[in-house]
Design a protein around this motif. Structure first.
Motif, PDB file in Angstrom:
ATOM      1  N   UNK A 157      -5.123  -3.862  19.177  1.00  0.00           N
ATOM      2  CA  UNK A 157      -5.247  -4.368  17.806  1.00  0.00           C
ATOM      3  C   UNK A 157      -4.335  -5.593  17.736  1.00  0.00           C
ATOM      4  N   UNK A 204       3.554  -3.078   6.934  1.00  0.00           N
ATOM      5  CA  UNK A 204       2.361  -3.784   7.422  1.00  0.00           C
ATOM      6  C   UNK A 204       2.169  -5.084   6.653  1.00  0.00           C
ATOM      7  N   UNK A 259       7.962   1.901   8.968  1.00  0.00           N
ATOM      8  CA  UNK A 259       7.073   0.845   9.411  1.00  0.00           C
ATOM      9  C   UNK A 259       6.495   0.159   8.181  1.00  0.00           C
ATOM     10  N   UNK A 315      -1.381  -0.643   2.091  1.00  0.00           N
ATOM     11  CA  UNK A 315      -0.274  -0.227   2.951  1.00  0.00           C
ATOM     12  C   UNK A 315       0.940  -1.075   2.572  1.00  0.00           C
ATOM     13  N   UNK A 316       2.106  -0.445   2.532  1.00  0.00           N
ATOM     14  CA  UNK A 316       3.295  -1.152   2.045  1.00  0.00           C
ATOM     15  C   UNK A 316       3.600  -2.391   2.881  1.00  0.00           C
ATOM     16  N   UNK A 322       8.969  -2.571  12.247  1.00  0.00           N
ATOM     17  CA  UNK A 322       9.865  -1.480  11.880  1.00  0.00           C
ATOM     18  C   UNK A 322      11.109  -2.090  11.273  1.00  0.00           C
ATOM     19  N   UNK A 380       2.025  -4.205  18.697  1.00  0.00           N
ATOM     20  CA  UNK A 380       2.633  -4.122  20.019  1.00  0.00           C
ATOM     21  C   UNK A 380       3.166  -2.721  20.292  1.00  0.00           C
ATOM     22  N   UNK A 433      -0.485  -8.143   7.120  1.00  0.00           N
ATOM     23  CA  UNK A 433      -1.620  -8.555   7.938  1.00  0.00           C
ATOM     24  C   UNK A 433      -1.692 -10.077   8.001  1.00  0.00           C
ATOM     25  N   UNK A 484       2.409  -5.032  12.176  1.00  0.00           N
ATOM     26  CA  UNK A 484       3.201  -3.857  11.833  1.00  0.00           C
ATOM     27  C   UNK A 484       4.584  -4.104  12.412  1.00  0.00           C
TER      28      UNK A 484
END
Lengths: 538, 538
Positions: free
Chosen positions: B66, B174, B172, B141-142, B191, B70, B176, B189
């Protein structure tokens, strides 16, 4: 917006019950928690409402405006961090390393192992847009990471020297279930660790499966004071894509339901063949790796709460409690509280120095009675009180959260170590009590009438078993039917089908199978070869 | 499937360069890594290809199917766990508690703060389906959790007694993005930790902003050996919805680009007014809380690699290295290696006992030369060699990864402590070297010609500044135009617009502003009141 249930009973039974200690005649007349601050239903009478009140009023969890998702507040996350700390250290000792793979998985990868994807596909959440644009192809959120990780395993594993490969990650996973959500137990997002190993031989893999299962048992028993039954899952209940699944099963005595507490799977070569995880062995032959996967989730927290909680609220096992002991000085308005305050601070410091998680509640605006309820609701295992009379007698008053037992300890005996011993005793006695409750509810049943009677009285049932999908379906269907027709009460949760929980690993305490008929009449020709545990479950 | 770049140059410069130690005349003639195992481009010549090779060949990171996502492999995740361990302990000392809020956010909540959502909306990923069914409404998604957490803050905060509320989560997130992804630095994505606090007063909130910023500086300097510049962001660059943003800026000398290393924001009452986070103050008045949010991400790892890595591969700062020292016995085929092996094991045990993360590489099938390259590629800070001649002389050979420096240490001086001192020295000298490189590239420029010349030579530029959005746009546009027209070379990364990095907090070493003109000619009437740092950035 919120899913939080509205409490219809306005009576706060808590407030009425509270007895203020005799010493206490200070500011304000109300000694208990305010209306609605305490738990106002009984665990035995309305378990689901009780659960909802306990987790929210103790400030453990909060509801959220996306259905099936929850907020883990600090006292709650602390428990999970304690589990993480223990388990992470143990697996690192075994040589497992932590990694982090993406949250996202392509359709193609997700569908590589057919049995596996069938097990998960209805629950998979799909991202299809970013901003206002459609993605070229939808991307799934991980329900588990086998299909995310194993293409890399195929790349990384070339030689027998690359094995074993033992990796673990602490992540969130998403399963968009439409079944009734239960906080911690069944939610659309949850937190877990997932371990994924590859070995040269089945023997090594088998060994790991049970080593990990033992660690799961230790998490429950040594940290959460929750007893478990170790077993293997039947064909019907095993992990999608596994050769076999082992489990630690836990039990909620109040509603007679089992909860699958953690699972350790042997995947055989099912995934390695699909993902081409191959290595050159010592003898130069190309072989497929043997794999395991294993996971323990925040479901642990739900089990802990359901097992230990009582009508006053949360009961935390000492080893995972955000606060292990609270020191409450009994302060009197218009009196000189200096000596009591000083002694309380000394006690607090002594415990803190000893590494005990301790709080001093010397708020002047609250009565001792209110404080007792406040800390009881939140599950703090031990309360230490000291008032002027105690000081005179050179003693402190101790009160256990789990049993309510109160006793005095001479100050000469007080120390960090003596309090640690009390905390360990609390742990042991919580575990023993829960184990006794569970064991009493494991009933040997040889026939259907025995089975359904025991089941509808909130028990788990051991039956003479010979592995069979048909037998499992038969029990599921028949128990569903008869539970509806029976006296079982919706409030107690004694409804719905029973299913197989596990085949317990240790069968030594069960009766002999000699001469027993197969529980499933249609397969009377197959002699039972073990006892299997059936019951209702979450 | 994979984004992994294919290497077109087949020459492995690494292999040619390796000098085998004189002692070494053992099995096999090849002493270096195999074709393609080492780094085959130079950091200065093709930085992006170098970076890609270093992170993958060192087994730090892997590409994934994707785009923009990673795989963080064990040696890499270890660095992040080290950062977590340090930072988590420090914030807990401050009274911050960990929590976990959901990954999902409704459209309505996300859009509550207008400026904020505008900053994020193009990058938001939306879940619209589960299984084969469409969701009733899309769920995001946050990208960050302000709008997820603050409705709960409004509920939890009622009285001044509920403040401060200081929560943190390790999650995590996100985003985009469609900009070119750079592993660790810009991914879809990533962390991070995100801290979210609410205070009674602006003063308390302000204080926390800078306390956290200091911790970020400590993470970079004390763990990663990367120097930072603390500063505040200009209006154009501050966090969407913040009153002001503070930052630790880092610098990649090779391509003259800055990287925003971590940010600590004061949100003022912007969110508390939108989400109605109100409390009853001591004086019974209802007030809005003052809020902060602050985040540090796995971007830290990218900066560490870019700053320290060299043509041989990764260079790990000792405090976050999965392995701090590797012990390599020089073994000879057809000779008795017992004494050397025994001594190597002793050294290994001594270091392990001292709490040093150490490995013993006594593989017989590999030559010492190959092993040197293997551990150098992976960035291990210190190599300890011992061969028969060393044993005769009662000494060991030490070799530093960062400088290549080799020296002998008498066995009489060897101990866990002496090696710890060497590791500390390595840390200090890595930090000092990087600081020198950075400081040399901070250039004072008073006029446009000075600015563009310095910029296109890979520097950051200090300019006389008076806050102005127009000035910022002017510099962005003009530098973009002139970088394209200039001699700057795409390979060096010296292309694209410059933007403001920060207004450094410490201006004491900069020249006097007295009599200086505003850098932006259109606002010549506004006298500059500070120096601002501009440059190209990631």
């Amino acid at each position: 917006m919120s899913e939080q249930p509205t409490t219809t009973t306005a009576n706060n039974t808590k407030e009425k019950k509270v007895k203020a200690p005799k010493q206490q005649q200070q500011q304000g007349s109300s000694s208990g928690l305010k209306q609605n601050e305490g738990i106002d239903v009984k665990k035995q009478e309305n378990f689901s409402e009780w659960y909802s009140q306990v987790i929210t009023k103790s400030e453990f969890l909060d509801y959220y405006d996306v259905s099936g998702c929850y907020i883990f507040r600090p006292n709650c996350w602390f428990v999970w961090e304690s589990v993480q700390k223990f388990f992470d250290a143990e697996i690192k000792k075994l040589g497992v390393q932590n990694v982090m793979f993406p949250l996202f998985v392509t359709k193609r990868a997700l569908e590589t192992e057919k049995d596996h994807v069938e097990g998960f596909s209805p629950e998979v959440a799909w991202v299809t847009k970013s901003g206002n644009s459609d993605l070229q192809e939808p991307i799934a959120l991980r329900p588990t990471s086998e299909t995310i990780m194993y293409p890399s395993y195929a790349k990384w594993i070339q030689s027998h020297r690359d094995l074993p490969l033992r990796l673990n990650q602490w992540t969130n996973v998403v399963r968009w279930e439409f079944k009734h959500a239960v906080p911690f137990i069944r939610s659309r997002e949850f937190y877990w660790q997932e371990g994924h190993s590859a070995f040269k031989s089945k023997e090594e893999a088998d060994e790991e499966v049970f080593t990990i299962l033992d660690l799961y048992k230790r998490v429950y028993e040594e940290l959460l004071a929750v007893p478990v039954i170790k077993g293997t899952k039947t064909e019907n209940e095993k992990f999608a894509g596994a050769d076999y699944t082992t489990t630690v099963e836990t039990f909620i005595a109040t509603n007679g339901r089992a909860v699958q507490g953690g699972t350790s799977h042997h995947l055989g070569q099912n995934f390695s063949k699909m993902f081409k995880i191959q290595f050159e062995a010592e003898n130069k032959e190309t072989q497929f790796a043997y794999q395991n996967s294993w996971g323990l989730s925040t479901r642990t927290l739900g089990v802990m709460i359901m097992v230990h909680g009582d009508d006053k609220g949360m009961v935390l096992p000492p080893r995972v409690a955000f606060c292990q002991a609270v020191v409450i000085p009994l302060l009197f308005k218009d009196k000189d509280n200096t000596a009591v305050t000083e002694k309380a601070k000394e006690i607090y410091s002594e415990l803190e120095k000893a590494g005990i998680r301790v709080k001093l509640d010397d708020r002047l605006e609250r009565t001792p009675g209110w404080k007792y309820n406040y800390w009881e609701l939140r599950g703090v295992p031990l309360r230490i009180e000291i008032g002027p009379k105690d000081l005179e007698k050179q003693q402190i008053m101790l009160c256990r959260r789990d049993t309510g037992e109160k006793w005095t300890m001479p100050l000469s005996e007080f120390s960090g170590d003596s309090i640690k011993m009390v905390l360990d005793k609390i742990h042991d006695s919580m575990l023993n009590k829960a184990r006794k409750e569970m064991n009493e509810r494991i009933v040997v049943t040889r026939t259907w009438p025995e089975f359904i009677k025991a089941l509808n009285s909130g028990n788990m049932c051991l039956i003479p078993w010979h592995e069979s999908k048909a037998a499992e379906e038969y029990i599921k269907e028949k128990s569903k039917l008869e539970s509806v027709q029976s006296q079982s009460d919706a409030n107690t949760g004694l409804t719905g089908a029973a299913k197989s929980l596990c085949v317990p690993l240790d069968q030594s305490s069960f009766p002999s199978l000699e001469g027993l008929e197969n529980f499933y009449p249609d397969e009377a020709d197959k002699k039972p070869n073990c006892w299997a545990l059936f019951g209702r479950s979450y």
